[in-house]
Design a protein around this motif. Structure first.
Motif, PDB file in Angstrom:
ATOM      1  N   THR A 162       0.634  -1.214   0.027  1.00  0.00           N
ATOM      2  CA  THR A 162      -0.179   0.088   0.018  1.00  0.00           C
ATOM      3  C   THR A 162       0.908   1.140   0.034  1.00  0.00           C
ATOM      4  OG1 THR A 162      -1.455  -1.153   1.233  1.00  0.00           O
ATOM      5  CG2 THR A 162      -1.901   0.961   1.380  1.00  0.00           C
ATOM      6  N   LEU A 163       2.018   1.170   0.797  1.00  0.00           N
ATOM      7  CA  LEU A 163       2.737   2.519   0.931  1.00  0.00           C
ATOM      8  C   LEU A 163       3.484   2.579  -0.301  1.00  0.00           C
ATOM      9  CD1 LEU A 163       4.228   1.905   4.504  1.00  0.00           C
ATOM     10  CD2 LEU A 163       2.841   3.846   3.800  1.00  0.00           C
ATOM     11  N   ASN A 164       3.924   1.572  -1.063  1.00  0.00           N
ATOM     12  CA  ASN A 164       4.804   1.740  -2.418  1.00  0.00           C
ATOM     13  C   ASN A 164       3.696   2.029  -3.507  1.00  0.00           C
ATOM     14  OD1 ASN A 164       6.869   1.340  -0.794  1.00  0.00           O
ATOM     15  ND2 ASN A 164       7.170  -0.837  -1.598  1.00  0.00           N
ATOM     16  N   ALA A 165       2.451   1.830  -3.599  1.00  0.00           N
ATOM     17  CA  ALA A 165       1.601   2.307  -4.546  1.00  0.00           C
ATOM     18  C   ALA A 165       1.425   3.684  -4.697  1.00  0.00           C
ATOM     19  CB  ALA A 165       0.296   1.529  -4.284  1.00  0.00           C
ATOM     20  N   PRO A 166       1.923   4.312  -6.112  1.00  0.00           N
ATOM     21  CA  PRO A 166       1.846   5.659  -6.177  1.00  0.00           C
ATOM     22  C   PRO A 166       0.091   6.004  -5.839  1.00  0.00           C
ATOM     23  CG  PRO A 166       2.857   4.631  -7.985  1.00  0.00           C
ATOM     24  CD  PRO A 166       2.355   3.565  -7.313  1.00  0.00           C
ATOM     25  N   GLN A 167      -0.259   7.236  -5.375  1.00  0.00           N
ATOM     26  CA  GLN A 167      -1.359   7.739  -5.201  1.00  0.00           C
ATOM     27  C   GLN A 167      -2.260   7.575  -6.427  1.00  0.00           C
ATOM     28  OE1 GLN A 167      -2.752   7.858  -2.015  1.00  0.00           O
ATOM     29  NE2 GLN A 167      -4.722   8.132  -3.017  1.00  0.00           N
ATOM     30  N   SER A 168      -1.548   8.047  -7.770  1.00  0.00           N
ATOM     31  CA  SER A 168      -2.312   8.279  -8.727  1.00  0.00           C
ATOM     32  C   SER A 168      -3.105   6.942  -9.321  1.00  0.00           C
ATOM     33  CB  SER A 168      -1.597   8.650  -9.951  1.00  0.00           C
ATOM     34  OG  SER A 168      -0.309   8.122 -10.073  1.00  0.00           O
ATOM     35  N   GLN A 169      -2.065   5.795  -8.975  1.00  0.00           N
ATOM     36  CA  GLN A 169      -2.369   4.439  -9.487  1.00  0.00           C
ATOM     37  C   GLN A 169      -3.488   3.814  -8.770  1.00  0.00           C
ATOM     38  OE1 GLN A 169       0.585   1.594  -9.811  1.00  0.00           O
ATOM     39  NE2 GLN A 169       2.031   2.921 -11.248  1.00  0.00           N
ATOM     40  N   VAL A 170      -3.564   4.132  -7.482  1.00  0.00           N
ATOM     41  CA  VAL A 170      -4.608   4.062  -6.408  1.00  0.00           C
ATOM     42  C   VAL A 170      -5.880   4.554  -6.978  1.00  0.00           C
ATOM     43  CG1 VAL A 170      -5.630   3.848  -3.954  1.00  0.00           C
ATOM     44  CG2 VAL A 170      -3.078   3.491  -4.449  1.00  0.00           C
TER      45      VAL A 170
END
Lengths: 62, 104
Positions: free
Chosen positions: A4-12
């Motif tokens: 979760t921490l590594n996933a870029p916000q834009s992708q989320v």
């Protein structure tokens, strides 16, 4: 948690939006447009009234 | 949009919106403080909110447009629940502050 921490916000955000779109399409297939709108409106006002009732009940328990 | 049924529904919705605004304000005062002045302000706002809820209770979902029957019925039920909750809280506060009023 690491993922979760590594996933870029834009992708989320994109994924959330995609999931919502897919759910929206499924809803549209099952419900006539009018019915969907009615459920949406009813929920907001009713939820607001419910929220007040719950807060009042919480105060009475104190 | 201006049929009697539409107006009936609009009146219900207005009653909901006003009661929500008044009781929300009362709750903020009531939840946030034990100050007597604020509690009394809250009592006054709860009473105004009750008046609005009572207006809503005088309405009949069957007189609303047919496509709004379900949401009107559900809203009236929720407002009725909130009416009971508000009366209950108001009665607590009035008991609590009535003692101090007579003593003063």
């Amino acid at each position: 948690a690491t993922t979760t921490l590594n996933a870029p916000q834009s992708q989320v955000d994109a994924l959330m939006s995609q999931v919502a779109d897919e759910a929206g399409l499924e809803l549209n297939m099952d419900l006539p447009t009018g019915a969907e709108t009615a459920i949406g409106s009813s929920t907001k006002a009713s939820q607001e009234q419910d929220e007040l009732s719950q807060r009042l009940a919480a105060l009475r328990q104190n | 949009m201006n049929s009697p049924a539409e107006r009936h529904y609009k009146t219900l919705h207005t009653s909901h919106a006003r009661s929500f605004e008044l009781i929300s304000k009362a709750l903020k005062l009531d939840e946030g403080s034990s100050d007597e002045t604020k509690k009394k302000e809250a009592i006054s706002l709860y009473k105004k909110g009750l008046t609005e809820l009572e207006k809503g209770m005088a309405l009949d979902w069957r007189l609303c447009p047919p496509d709004k029957h379900e949401r009107a019925k559900s809203l009236i039920e929720k407002m009725n629940g909130n009416l009971r909750a508000t009366r209950g809280r108001l009665s607590d506060l009035e008991k609590q502050y009535a003692v101090k009023n007579t003593a003063a």
